[in-house]
Design a protein around this motif. Structure first.
Motif, PDB file in Angstrom:
ATOM      1  N   CYS A 151     -55.837 -28.912  11.090  1.00 39.90           N
ATOM      2  CA  CYS A 151     -56.233 -30.084  11.892  1.00 39.90           C
ATOM      3  C   CYS A 151     -57.643 -29.887  12.438  1.00 39.90           C
ATOM      4  O   CYS A 151     -57.907 -30.014  13.636  1.00 39.90           O
ATOM      5  CB  CYS A 151     -55.238 -30.328  13.022  1.00 39.90           C
ATOM      6  SG  CYS A 151     -53.507 -30.415  12.498  1.00 39.90           S
ATOM      7  N   LYS A 172     -49.690 -30.223   6.328  1.00 41.82           N
ATOM      8  CA  LYS A 172     -48.266 -29.937   6.122  1.00 41.82           C
ATOM      9  C   LYS A 172     -47.934 -29.599   4.667  1.00 41.82           C
ATOM     10  O   LYS A 172     -46.836 -29.120   4.393  1.00 41.82           O
ATOM     11  CB  LYS A 172     -47.406 -31.084   6.620  1.00 41.82           C
ATOM     12  CG  LYS A 172     -47.387 -32.336   5.798  1.00 41.82           C
ATOM     13  CD  LYS A 172     -46.442 -33.347   6.457  1.00 41.82           C
ATOM     14  CE  LYS A 172     -46.301 -34.615   5.669  1.00 41.82           C
ATOM     15  NZ  LYS A 172     -45.365 -35.555   6.363  1.00 41.82           N
ATOM     16  N   CYS A 211     -55.217 -23.815  15.443  1.00 42.87           N
ATOM     17  CA  CYS A 211     -54.908 -25.239  15.369  1.00 42.87           C
ATOM     18  C   CYS A 211     -55.101 -25.924  16.720  1.00 42.87           C
ATOM     19  O   CYS A 211     -54.586 -25.451  17.736  1.00 42.87           O
ATOM     20  CB  CYS A 211     -53.473 -25.467  14.892  1.00 42.87           C
ATOM     21  SG  CYS A 211     -53.095 -27.205  14.546  1.00 42.87           S
ATOM     22  N   PRO A 240     -53.947 -29.379  17.491  1.00 42.16           N
ATOM     23  CA  PRO A 240     -53.180 -30.406  16.784  1.00 42.16           C
ATOM     24  C   PRO A 240     -53.116 -31.736  17.536  1.00 42.16           C
ATOM     25  O   PRO A 240     -53.575 -31.835  18.684  1.00 42.16           O
ATOM     26  CB  PRO A 240     -51.785 -29.779  16.755  1.00 42.16           C
ATOM     27  CG  PRO A 240     -51.704 -29.086  18.087  1.00 42.16           C
ATOM     28  CD  PRO A 240     -53.102 -28.540  18.347  1.00 42.16           C
ATOM     29  N   GLU A 244     -48.627 -37.543  16.451  1.00 41.00           N
ATOM     30  CA  GLU A 244     -48.031 -36.857  15.298  1.00 41.00           C
ATOM     31  C   GLU A 244     -47.667 -37.865  14.199  1.00 41.00           C
ATOM     32  O   GLU A 244     -46.513 -37.970  13.781  1.00 41.00           O
ATOM     33  CB  GLU A 244     -46.818 -36.051  15.746  1.00 41.00           C
ATOM     34  CG  GLU A 244     -47.192 -34.900  16.664  1.00 41.00           C
ATOM     35  CD  GLU A 244     -45.993 -34.050  17.086  1.00 41.00           C
ATOM     36  OE1 GLU A 244     -44.845 -34.460  16.826  1.00 41.00           O
ATOM     37  OE2 GLU A 244     -46.219 -32.975  17.661  1.00 41.00           O
ATOM     38  N   ILE A 262     -46.584 -27.773  11.790  1.00 39.35           N
ATOM     39  CA  ILE A 262     -47.740 -26.918  12.042  1.00 39.35           C
ATOM     40  C   ILE A 262     -47.301 -25.463  12.215  1.00 39.35           C
ATOM     41  O   ILE A 262     -47.863 -24.544  11.611  1.00 39.35           O
ATOM     42  CB  ILE A 262     -48.503 -27.395  13.288  1.00 39.35           C
ATOM     43  CG1 ILE A 262     -49.227 -28.713  12.982  1.00 39.35           C
ATOM     44  CG2 ILE A 262     -49.498 -26.338  13.775  1.00 39.35           C
ATOM     45  CD1 ILE A 262     -49.739 -29.431  14.204  1.00 39.35           C
ATOM     46  N   HIS A 301     -52.544 -26.741  23.371  1.00 35.46           N
ATOM     47  CA  HIS A 301     -51.600 -27.848  23.474  1.00 35.46           C
ATOM     48  C   HIS A 301     -51.458 -28.281  24.924  1.00 35.46           C
ATOM     49  O   HIS A 301     -52.176 -27.809  25.806  1.00 35.46           O
ATOM     50  CB  HIS A 301     -50.245 -27.466  22.882  1.00 35.46           C
ATOM     51  CG  HIS A 301     -49.627 -28.576  22.076  1.00 35.46           C
ATOM     52  ND1 HIS A 301     -49.158 -29.739  22.652  1.00 35.46           N
ATOM     53  CD2 HIS A 301     -49.400 -28.701  20.745  1.00 35.46           C
ATOM     54  CE1 HIS A 301     -48.683 -30.532  21.700  1.00 35.46           C
ATOM     55  NE2 HIS A 301     -48.830 -29.934  20.531  1.00 35.46           N
TER      56      HIS A 301
END
Length: 236
Positions: free
Chosen positions: A48, A100, A116, A118, A141, A149, A167
């Motif tokens: 990502c 993915k 990542c 994301p 998402e 992920i 995150h």
């Protein structure tokens, strides 16, 4: 599109961006600083990747080969323009694919580090999704889930390889459950605050594949007017 070229904060790099649709964020800068690259680490893959702020920063500072993975063609093109402009093509290669399906492009147990930044938000019936497609895919998402992920990070990593993730704190429990499912054991968590009295706005996590149990918890106050993020997590 309204393409501009900006300073990549104070890293001495330039980055191409679409000022109407997609720009790099504080998340990417902090994740770049959180990643600990050792001399023995030779291969890193950034899932990502967006317009490649993390690959640009890390490639400029370390002798490591980096793969960036970005699903959106227009953003992938911006990443490649920045890589070429900063003369980092020998260190960074971009792939315009969905992360993915990364197992169709690389064998397992192949990378020393996976990173990542994301999409943070799940899709639900009442989700408010941005009408701008680039922003919606980057934030929600829509094309890849948190579990996909984490599963792919585990697949890509060598034994004792490191996975670095940024995150939202509200998804911490879910992240830890999924990571454990795929044999990624959390070794370090950094909570990011803007004010001491407020809740954390961000979490940075370091996982190690098939590691022993044991985690270190840190916290950092980040003022958004900070003039430099370089070495912000370096221990004195």
């Amino acid at each position: 599109m309204s393409i501009i070229i900006n300073d990549l904060f104070d890293y001495g790099l330039k980055i191409y961006q679409d000022e109407e649709k997609f720009k790099f964020s504080l998340d990417s800068l902090l994740l770049s600083e959180f990643v600990d690259i050792k001399k023995s680490d030779r291969k890193l893959i950034d899932l990502c990747s967006g317009n490649a702020p993390l690959p640009l920063i890390l490639a400029s500072k370390h002798d490591i080969n980096i793969i960036g993975v970005e699903i959106q063609k227009s953003i992938y093109n911006l990443a490649n323009k920045s890589i070429k402009y900063n003369k980092l093509s020998s260190k960074i290669k971009m792939l315009n694919i969905n992360a993915k399906v990364i197992n169709n492009y690389f064998p397992g147990n192949n990378f020393d580090i996976v990173t990542c930044n994301p999409p943070f938000f799940k899709i639900a019936k009442n989700s408010l999704i941005n009408s701008n497609q680039e922003k919606a895919i980057a934030r929600h998402e829509l094309t890849i889930t948190l579990e996909e992920i984490i599963e792919n990070a585990s697949f890509l990593l060598k034994n004792n390889g490191k996975f670095y993730l940024v995150h939202r704190p509200e998804r911490l429990e879910e992240i830890l459950i999924l990571a454990n499912k795929y044999n990624l054991h959390v070794k370090e968590i950094e909570f990011i605050y803007t004010k001491p009295q407020d809740c954390a706005i961000m979490i940075l996590l370091k996982f190690v594949k098939n590691a022993k149990f044991g985690v270190k918890i840190n916290s950092k106050i980040i003022n958004r007017q900070t003039k430099t993020y370089q070495n912000i997590f370096r221990k004195e």
